[in-house]
Scaffold this motif. Sequence first.
Motif, PDB file in Angstrom:
ATOM      1  N   ARG A  27       0.830  -1.215   0.000  1.00 50.50           N
ATOM      2  CA  ARG A  27       0.000   0.000   0.000  1.00 50.50           C
ATOM      3  C   ARG A  27       0.857   1.255   0.000  1.00 50.50           C
ATOM      4  N   LEU A  28       1.959   1.205   0.726  1.00 49.22           N
ATOM      5  CA  LEU A  28       2.869   2.346   0.751  1.00 49.22           C
ATOM      6  C   LEU A  28       3.427   2.597  -0.650  1.00 49.22           C
ATOM      7  N   LEU A  29       3.867   1.553  -1.319  1.00 53.18           N
ATOM      8  CA  LEU A  29       4.393   1.679  -2.676  1.00 53.18           C
ATOM      9  C   LEU A  29       3.314   2.211  -3.622  1.00 53.18           C
ATOM     10  N   ALA A  30       2.089   1.689  -3.506  1.00 55.47           N
ATOM     11  CA  ALA A  30       0.997   2.160  -4.362  1.00 55.47           C
ATOM     12  C   ALA A  30       0.711   3.638  -4.120  1.00 55.47           C
ATOM     13  N   ALA A  31       0.745   4.072  -2.866  1.00 56.19           N
ATOM     14  CA  ALA A  31       0.502   5.492  -2.570  1.00 56.19           C
ATOM     15  C   ALA A  31       1.603   6.359  -3.162  1.00 56.19           C
ATOM     16  N   MET A  32       2.829   5.876  -3.122  1.00 53.16           N
ATOM     17  CA  MET A  32       3.940   6.628  -3.707  1.00 53.16           C
ATOM     18  C   MET A  32       3.830   6.695  -5.226  1.00 53.16           C
ATOM     19  N   VAL A  33       3.417   5.588  -5.852  1.00 57.70           N
ATOM     20  CA  VAL A  33       3.225   5.571  -7.309  1.00 57.70           C
ATOM     21  C   VAL A  33       2.106   6.531  -7.687  1.00 57.70           C
ATOM     22  N   ARG A  34       0.992   6.482  -6.928  1.00 56.27           N
ATOM     23  CA  ARG A  34      -0.131   7.382  -7.193  1.00 56.27           C
ATOM     24  C   ARG A  34       0.314   8.842  -7.117  1.00 56.27           C
ATOM     25  N   ALA A  35       1.051   9.186  -6.057  1.00 54.99           N
ATOM     26  CA  ALA A  35       1.521  10.567  -5.884  1.00 54.99           C
ATOM     27  C   ALA A  35       2.406  10.986  -7.052  1.00 54.99           C
ATOM     28  N   GLU A  36       3.273  10.117  -7.488  1.00 55.37           N
ATOM     29  CA  GLU A  36       4.164  10.439  -8.608  1.00 55.37           C
ATOM     30  C   GLU A  36       3.369  10.630  -9.901  1.00 55.37           C
ATOM     31  N   LEU A  37       2.406   9.745 -10.141  1.00 54.84           N
ATOM     32  CA  LEU A  37       1.600   9.860 -11.364  1.00 54.84           C
ATOM     33  C   LEU A  37       0.733  11.108 -11.347  1.00 54.84           C
ATOM     34  N   TYR A  43      -0.926  12.400 -17.411  1.00 50.49           N
ATOM     35  CA  TYR A  43      -1.421  11.118 -16.931  1.00 50.49           C
ATOM     36  C   TYR A  43      -2.690  11.303 -16.113  1.00 50.49           C
ATOM     37  N   SER A  44      -2.653  12.210 -15.127  1.00 50.82           N
ATOM     38  CA  SER A  44      -3.763  12.334 -14.179  1.00 50.82           C
ATOM     39  C   SER A  44      -5.056  12.787 -14.840  1.00 50.82           C
ATOM     40  N   SER A  45      -4.976  13.476 -15.963  1.00 52.34           N
ATOM     41  CA  SER A  45      -6.203  13.905 -16.632  1.00 52.34           C
ATOM     42  C   SER A  45      -6.800  12.805 -17.516  1.00 52.34           C
ATOM     43  N   ARG A  46      -6.031  11.780 -17.851  1.00 49.78           N
ATOM     44  CA  ARG A  46      -6.502  10.737 -18.767  1.00 49.78           C
ATOM     45  C   ARG A  46      -6.746   9.386 -18.113  1.00 49.78           C
ATOM     46  N   PHE A  47      -6.085   9.122 -16.992  1.00 49.71           N
ATOM     47  CA  PHE A  47      -6.146   7.793 -16.398  1.00 49.71           C
ATOM     48  C   PHE A  47      -6.453   7.867 -14.913  1.00 49.71           C
ATOM     49  N   GLN A  48      -6.998   6.763 -14.407  1.00 49.47           N
ATOM     50  CA  GLN A  48      -7.225   6.635 -12.976  1.00 49.47           C
ATOM     51  C   GLN A  48      -6.370   5.477 -12.482  1.00 49.47           C
ATOM     52  N   PHE A  49      -5.512   5.734 -11.520  1.00 47.41           N
ATOM     53  CA  PHE A  49      -4.639   4.696 -10.974  1.00 47.41           C
ATOM     54  C   PHE A  49      -5.414   3.859  -9.971  1.00 47.41           C
ATOM     55  N   ARG A  50      -5.410   2.546 -10.174  1.00 52.25           N
ATOM     56  CA  ARG A  50      -6.049   1.623  -9.244  1.00 52.25           C
ATOM     57  C   ARG A  50      -5.044   0.538  -8.879  1.00 52.25           C
ATOM     58  N   HIS A  51      -5.126   0.068  -7.683  1.00 51.91           N
ATOM     59  CA  HIS A  51      -4.242  -1.014  -7.252  1.00 51.91           C
ATOM     60  C   HIS A  51      -4.980  -1.940  -6.305  1.00 51.91           C
ATOM     61  N   TRP A  52      -4.434  -3.117  -6.134  1.00 51.17           N
ATOM     62  CA  TRP A  52      -4.967  -4.084  -5.194  1.00 51.17           C
ATOM     63  C   TRP A  52      -3.775  -4.609  -4.399  1.00 51.17           C
ATOM     64  N   ALA A  53      -3.800  -4.437  -3.104  1.00 48.95           N
ATOM     65  CA  ALA A  53      -2.673  -4.837  -2.270  1.00 48.95           C
ATOM     66  C   ALA A  53      -3.020  -6.077  -1.452  1.00 48.95           C
ATOM     67  N   HIS A  54      -2.037  -6.871  -1.189  1.00 50.14           N
ATOM     68  CA  HIS A  54      -2.181  -8.068  -0.357  1.00 50.14           C
ATOM     69  C   HIS A  54      -1.160  -8.010   0.764  1.00 50.14           C
ATOM     70  N   PHE A  55      -1.540  -8.508   1.928  1.00 43.66           N
ATOM     71  CA  PHE A  55      -0.592  -8.635   3.027  1.00 43.66           C
ATOM     72  C   PHE A  55      -0.067 -10.064   3.018  1.00 43.66           C
ATOM     73  N   LEU A  56       1.217 -10.220   2.839  1.00 44.64           N
ATOM     74  CA  LEU A  56       1.814 -11.545   2.768  1.00 44.64           C
ATOM     75  C   LEU A  56       2.793 -11.790   3.925  1.00 44.64           C
ATOM     76  N   GLY A  57       2.534 -11.139   5.035  1.00 49.20           N
ATOM     77  CA  GLY A  57       3.434 -11.258   6.175  1.00 49.20           C
ATOM     78  C   GLY A  57       3.581 -12.673   6.687  1.00 49.20           C
ATOM     79  N   HIS A  58       2.487 -13.417   6.764  1.00 46.51           N
ATOM     80  CA  HIS A  58       2.570 -14.787   7.271  1.00 46.51           C
ATOM     81  C   HIS A  58       3.261 -15.697   6.261  1.00 46.51           C
TER      82      HIS A  58
END
Length: 183
Positions: A27-37, A43-58
């Motif tokens: 999620r942190l990486l996705a938020a950083m990518v979103r901020a950069e885009l 980009y921001s006027s033509r596309f919507q950034f979407r992501h799906w994050a998973h927790f794989l700690g276990h």
Amino acid sequence: AQLLAERDAPGGAGGGALRLSSIESARLLAAMVRAELERNPEYSSRFQFRHWAHFLGHQGRCNLPSNFDCNFCYTLGHLTGVLIEARKTGVMAAIQNLTMPVDAWELRGVPLISLLRCEQRKGQMVPVVTRKRVELDGPVMRHWHSFKKAWSTSDAYPGYAMDPVTSNEVNLTMTLGRTFSGH
């Protein structure tokens, strides 16, 4: 926001350090990518950034997969692809005879409707998936419980292989299940 999260107490073992294990890195990486885009108006006027994050700690703390695990997942994925290609919708990929050699496994497409039963909820009958709960007082759990004291002081996990000699064996839980259920 995650980098501003609660920290360990100053003077404690963490010395006021950030609890890295509590940061959801995907999620942190996705938020950083979103901020950069979003900084790029083209980009921001033509596309919507979407992501799906998973927790794989276990999963990150588990053993390497055994040959059984690899065979099971490969077979399940292949079966899923076959069902999709055959346009078999409303079914779940399933494998039977898992305690047998791989060439004796039986592949199935189980209709999802067969997993449902009707149950009264908030005054209405609704379809629900029937759950199969772990038998906490069953023979398999009693067997695993017998190792509890040893596991509190060691890192040995019986019956689950990391070495080539036993990595082709069916995992101990399935072997015990077969033994105790009379198969």
